[in-house]
Design an enzyme around this catalytic site. Structure first.
Site, mmCIF file in Angstrom:
data_model
loop_
_atom_site.group_PDB
_atom_site.id
_atom_site.type_symbol
_atom_site.label_atom_id
_atom_site.label_comp_id
_atom_site.label_asym_id
_atom_site.label_seq_id
_atom_site.Cartn_x
_atom_site.Cartn_y
_atom_site.Cartn_z
ATOM 1 N N HIS A 1 0.841 -1.209 0.000
ATOM 2 C CA HIS A 1 0.000 0.000 0.000
ATOM 3 C C HIS A 1 0.876 1.260 0.000
ATOM 4 O O HIS A 1 0.652 2.177 -0.787
ATOM 5 C CB HIS A 1 -0.935 -0.012 1.218
ATOM 6 C CG HIS A 1 -1.673 1.273 1.438
ATOM 7 N ND1 HIS A 1 -2.975 1.464 1.007
ATOM 8 C CD2 HIS A 1 -1.302 2.435 2.027
ATOM 9 C CE1 HIS A 1 -3.351 2.697 1.335
ATOM 10 N NE2 HIS A 1 -2.368 3.303 1.954
ATOM 11 N N GLU A 2 1.873 1.289 0.890
ATOM 12 C CA GLU A 2 2.743 2.471 0.962
ATOM 13 C C GLU A 2 3.544 2.631 -0.336
ATOM 14 O O GLU A 2 3.731 3.748 -0.818
ATOM 15 C CB GLU A 2 3.692 2.384 2.164
ATOM 16 C CG GLU A 2 2.986 2.312 3.528
ATOM 17 C CD GLU A 2 1.953 3.419 3.758
ATOM 18 O OE1 GLU A 2 2.056 4.478 3.123
ATOM 19 O OE2 GLU A 2 1.027 3.204 4.559
ATOM 20 N N HIS B 1 1.583 4.438 -2.855
ATOM 21 C CA HIS B 1 1.624 5.905 -2.791
ATOM 22 C C HIS B 1 2.833 6.441 -3.562
ATOM 23 O O HIS B 1 2.728 7.450 -4.249
ATOM 24 C CB HIS B 1 1.699 6.375 -1.333
ATOM 25 C CG HIS B 1 0.396 6.279 -0.593
ATOM 26 N ND1 HIS B 1 -0.786 6.773 -1.105
ATOM 27 C CD2 HIS B 1 0.082 5.747 0.620
ATOM 28 C CE1 HIS B 1 -1.761 6.547 -0.232
ATOM 29 N NE2 HIS B 1 -1.271 5.912 0.823
#
Ligand SMILES: [Zn+2]
Length: 233
Positions: free
Chosen positions: A105-106, A109
């Site tokens: 998920h990170e 980004h």
């Protein structure tokens, strides 16, 4: 009389905030419990959070972002200014379903920034305005209630900026999770593990939805207080 107690007095404040407090507590408990549960489920491929983040960066041709270990629990984030993906100890070194979901998920980004994904650019542009708005909106509303309704309404509009910020945060967060799940599905996690990662990421996303609801309710409450103030004049 009773109505004005509900809407404006301290009792009113409690009644407004109670559902939000409960909802926030449920949302954060769901994050904690899913994270904990799937931190114990180790993935069969045995890759760590740090490794999956590195792989995603490489696969997207991103070579100027580092992956580093940071203190804390669930403190994972991407720092676009200093260009690093910060992963907590329980994610960085772990081969669990939770760790892979969060790390991917990170990394998602970082990919959003790299691609110039519009909502994240818009969200970043709103950061300084949002900081200003969250400090000054209630001051304007407070002064406005004493002096002039226009000033109070200007405060509400300013508060609206913080609501907009939280609204724009939603596509950014959901998109990062969708990117993460798409990567993980492509050979890193099996079906069962993927379902777990999805639960971890969905619970995290829900906290952003609750934050938006909280602000919307607050906005609505300000408007009711202002219109109640008008009636009393
Ligand atoms: Zn995120």
């Amino acid at each position: 009389m009773l109505a004005s107690f509900y809407y404006s007095g301290y009792g009113g404040y409690l009644i407004w905030m109670l559902p939000i407090v409960i909802l926030s507590a449920v949302a954060s408990a769901a994050v904690q419990s899913n994270y904990k549960k799937y931190s114990k489920v180790l993935t069969r491929r045995g890759m760590t959070g740090a490794q999956i983040a590195e792989q995603i960066l490489q696969a997207n041709g991103i070579y100027d972002v580092t992956v580093k270990k940071i203190p804390g629990n669930l403190s994972d984030h991407y720092n676009p200014k200093e260009k690093y993906i910060g992963l907590s100890g329980g994610v960085f070194d772990s081969t669990s379903v939770s760790a892979l979901g969060i790390a991917a998920h990170e990394a998602g980004h970082a990919v959003q920034y790299h691609e110039g994904y519009a909502p994240i650019k818009f969200r970043n542009a709103l950061v300084p305005v949002t900081n200003f708005a969250s400090t000054f909106s209630w001051i304007l509303i407070f002064i406005g209630l004493l002096l002039s309704e226009i000033v109070a309404l200007a405060g509400v509009v300013l508060f609206g900026v913080t609501v907009l910020f939280q609204l724009v945060t939603l596509p950014v967060e959901f998109n990062a999770s969708n990117r993460a799940l798409a990567v993980l599905e492509g050979g890193y996690l099996d079906e069962e593990e993927l379902a777990g990662a999805k639960k971890v990421l969905t619970a995290a996303a829900m906290t952003y939805v609750v934050a938006l609801l909280t602000s919307l309710l607050q906005l609505f409450r300000y408007l009711i207080i202002i219109s109640g103030n008008r009636r009393r004049r």
